[in-house]
Design a protein around this motif. Structure first.
Motif, short mmCIF file in Angstrom:
data_model
loop_
_atom_site.label_atom_id
_atom_site.label_comp_id
_atom_site.label_asym_id
_atom_site.label_seq_id
_atom_site.Cartn_x
_atom_site.Cartn_y
_atom_site.Cartn_z
N UNK A 152 0.86 -1.11 -0.06
CA UNK A 152 -0.01 -0.08 -0.08
C UNK A 152 0.67 1.26 0.13
N UNK A 153 2.17 0.90 0.19
CA UNK A 153 2.92 2.16 0.29
C UNK A 153 3.57 2.68 -1.30
N UNK A 221 -1.21 -0.08 -3.70
CA UNK A 221 -2.39 -0.41 -3.90
C UNK A 221 -3.29 0.26 -2.90
N UNK A 222 -4.57 0.37 -3.18
CA UNK A 222 -5.66 1.09 -2.41
C UNK A 222 -5.94 0.27 -1.36
N UNK A 223 -6.07 -1.02 -1.59
CA UNK A 223 -6.41 -1.84 -0.58
C UNK A 223 -7.87 -1.97 -0.48
N UNK A 224 -8.66 -1.49 -1.43
CA UNK A 224 -10.18 -1.23 -1.20
C UNK A 224 -10.70 -2.06 -2.39
N UNK A 225 -11.71 -2.98 -2.03
CA UNK A 225 -12.45 -3.94 -2.83
C UNK A 225 -13.86 -3.28 -3.36
N UNK A 226 -14.03 -1.75 -2.84
CA UNK A 226 -15.31 -1.11 -3.20
C UNK A 226 -15.72 -1.40 -4.47
N UNK A 256 -5.13 -9.27 -1.59
CA UNK A 256 -4.89 -8.31 -0.47
C UNK A 256 -5.17 -6.83 -1.24
N UNK A 257 -4.98 -6.71 -2.73
CA UNK A 257 -4.94 -5.46 -3.36
C UNK A 257 -6.47 -5.15 -3.42
N UNK A 258 -7.44 -5.98 -3.35
CA UNK A 258 -8.77 -5.55 -4.05
C UNK A 258 -9.97 -5.78 -2.66
N UNK A 259 -9.35 -6.87 -1.77
CA UNK A 259 -10.27 -6.97 -0.79
C UNK A 259 -11.38 -8.13 -1.24
N UNK A 260 -11.10 -8.76 -2.23
CA UNK A 260 -11.95 -9.88 -2.72
C UNK A 260 -11.36 -11.12 -2.17
N UNK A 261 -12.38 -12.00 -2.17
CA UNK A 261 -11.94 -13.37 -1.60
C UNK A 261 -10.96 -14.14 -2.37
#
Length: 273
Positions: A152-153, A221-226, A256-261
């Protein structure tokens, strides 16, 4: 003591007054390339001719003890060809040996390609990681980028102009073609250039060849899967697999990058192959 002295990364005008004074009075200089050190001192108008010791990546560990012992009796100024010693340049083994021997180490701060590229990139600067030069081996390089996909950095890399196009292409596969990045070329020099865009756009731009010394800055990475769908995630997994990553590693990185399963991504990728 040992003095790590930062030198200009391109523009001679960035040499600090403290650097000039230190080199003017130095009796021992350990340099990555003694010829470059002599050229720098002449260019800065320094008439002093200190004892020069070659200290580079091929002999640094063998000569570290000798330099440390010299530093017990006199100051030893350490120079690399450009920038701060020990940052992707000779210096770390020497500092490590000096610390273990109880010899003082100090620094003359100055130009840094890492920080200059980060500041000019237009990408977040509050948290970042320096990754140095990517490996030259394509398969291993692609695996490294796949493993960093969830970082994420903001990431800063060095790269050779001969490998820049291949590296950007591997980054697009590992991080995603739409990941924002910047290529910073010839920093502080006459032909300085900052090229910003997505990794896909930068890969296309670099296909015709790029010259000069290069830093690549890549958004974390935004780390968000929205906004990410499973279809998007499966496509990214397959891109990483095509780039050389293992299926499980690719699914984990995209998760990890998207929050998806991770399980859904793995099974979806298997079904789509």
């Amino acid at each position: 003591m040992i003095v790590l002295a930062a030198t200009p990364i391109g523009n001679l005008g960035d040499a600090s007054r403290r650097l000039v004074e230190t080199l003017s009075n130095a009796s021992v200089v350990a340099a990555e390339d003694t010829r470059t050190a002599i050229h720098l001192m002449r260019a800065l108008g320094i008439e002093n001719r200190p004892r020069l010791i070659a200290l580079h990546e091929h002999n640094e560990r063998e000569r570290a003890a000798e330099v440390v012992e010299l530093a017990r009796e006199d100051d030893v100024v350490v120079l690399t060809d450009a920038g701060m010693p020990a940052i992707s340049d000779p210096g770390f083994p020497l500092v490590e040996a000096a610390a273990a021997a109880g010899v003082t180490v100090t620094a003359i701060p100055g130009p840094s390609a890492v920080l200059t590229a980060l500041a000019l990139s237009g990408l977040p600067t509050d948290r970042f990681t320096f990754e140095g030069f990517p490996t030259r081996k394509g398969g291993e390089r692609r695996r490294v980028f796949a493993a960093l996909a969830g970082e994420q950095r903001t990431m800063v890399f060095f790269e050779s102009p001969h490998r820049i196009a291949d590296t950007l292409g591997d980054m697009a596969a590992g991080f995603g073609a739409d990941r924002r990045a910047a290529v910073c070329r010839e920093l502080t020099k006459l032909h300085e250039e900052i090229r910003r865009g997505t990794l896909a756009e930068l890969t296309e731009w670099a296909a015709d060849g790029v010259r000069g010394e290069i830093c690549i800055v890549v958004a974390g990475s935004t780390g968000s899967g929205e906004d990410a769908t499973i279809e998007d995630g499966v496509r990214l997994v397959l891109e990483r697999v095509a780039a050389g990553a293992r299926m499980k590693e690719a699914a984990a990185a995209v998760a990890d990058a998207t929050g998806l399963s991770k399980r859904d991504l793995y099974e979806g990728a298997l079904a789509a192959r």
